[in-house]
Design an enzyme around this catalytic site. Sequence first.
Site, mmCIF file in Angstrom:
data_model
loop_
_atom_site.group_PDB
_atom_site.id
_atom_site.type_symbol
_atom_site.label_atom_id
_atom_site.label_comp_id
_atom_site.label_asym_id
_atom_site.label_seq_id
_atom_site.Cartn_x
_atom_site.Cartn_y
_atom_site.Cartn_z
ATOM 1 N N ASP A 174 0.824 -1.209 0.000
ATOM 2 C CA ASP A 174 0.000 0.000 0.000
ATOM 3 C C ASP A 174 0.859 1.260 0.000
ATOM 4 O OD1 ASP A 174 0.916 -0.145 2.596
ATOM 5 O OD2 ASP A 174 -1.066 -0.207 3.530
ATOM 6 N N SER A 175 2.186 1.090 0.034
ATOM 7 C CA SER A 175 3.083 2.232 -0.170
ATOM 8 C C SER A 175 2.898 2.843 -1.554
ATOM 9 C CB SER A 175 4.543 1.810 0.018
ATOM 10 O OG SER A 175 4.852 0.653 -0.745
ATOM 11 N N GLU A 216 -1.353 -5.932 8.247
ATOM 12 C CA GLU A 216 -0.594 -5.201 9.261
ATOM 13 C C GLU A 216 -1.247 -5.335 10.624
ATOM 14 O OE1 GLU A 216 0.285 -1.134 8.499
ATOM 15 O OE2 GLU A 216 1.123 -1.482 6.511
ATOM 16 N N GLU A 225 9.367 -4.518 10.353
ATOM 17 C CA GLU A 225 9.823 -3.219 9.862
ATOM 18 C C GLU A 225 10.315 -2.332 10.993
ATOM 19 O OE1 GLU A 225 8.350 0.572 7.110
ATOM 20 O OE2 GLU A 225 7.075 -1.199 7.302
#
Length: 269
Positions: free
Chosen positions: A43-44, A114, A178
């Site tokens: 989704d970046s 996420e 991350e």
Amino acid sequence: MKNLKDLMTMKQEGIKISMMTAYDYPSAKQVEAAGIDIILVGDSLGMTVLGYDSTIYVTLEDMIHHGKAARRGAPDTYIVVDMPFGSVGISHDKDMQHAITLYRETKADAIKIEGAHFELIEKCKLIGIPVVSHLGLTPQSVGIMGYSVQAKSKETAEQLIQDAMAAERAGAVMLVLEAVPSDLAAHIAERLTIPVIGIGAGIETDGQVLVYHDVLQYSTERKPKFVKIYGDFRPGVEALKTYHDEVRQKRFPTEDYIYNIQVMGENND
């Protein structure tokens, strides 16, 4: 094309796994040609190709659109597609509906979720949807946690370990970590049986993921500390300026780029 069994074997044999984002047909085609193990349609794309300042504006429809394009570009690569902000954490029925739609429409090999949505991961596993869990810095929650290294205290580190183990127990087929301390990421990778892919998490994870637009300097945004530049797309702007100048100055097209077929002779009406 690598499958989950291949990726598990790579972890067991200590062969590092490469993952790269790709958001459309041409980038996915390039990534596949480079032999990258996994494509992440992240989704970046909200920032890299849609011009948003955050991932939270990316919709399920956006992810389906880009996931399908990436699959067309890389038919022989393992593809993971993100569940975007607002598609999880609503209700069990809605969450499952969104997961099924994304998985089915994109023909992805797995979806990525996420945060600590372990019950959803378990339910996806029960109906046959492979899920990649994403812990540590989760950009969809940046409004709460901010862009910073996560799990810097003993307590938060222990919570991340517990969450990682819970994700595996729930049925996650892979974990993305991350922006966490490298020693903590190494510890988690050692404890889990599933592949752990790091981004800003050190070298001891089972693999690495970076953003296509970052490593090729295809975007002008400031790069995080963990991004290494491998190429440079910036000269493309100069090439476009040259085209613009040549059009203005009537230097393009020249004879080499013209179809010289005479169809408008003197006798043509």
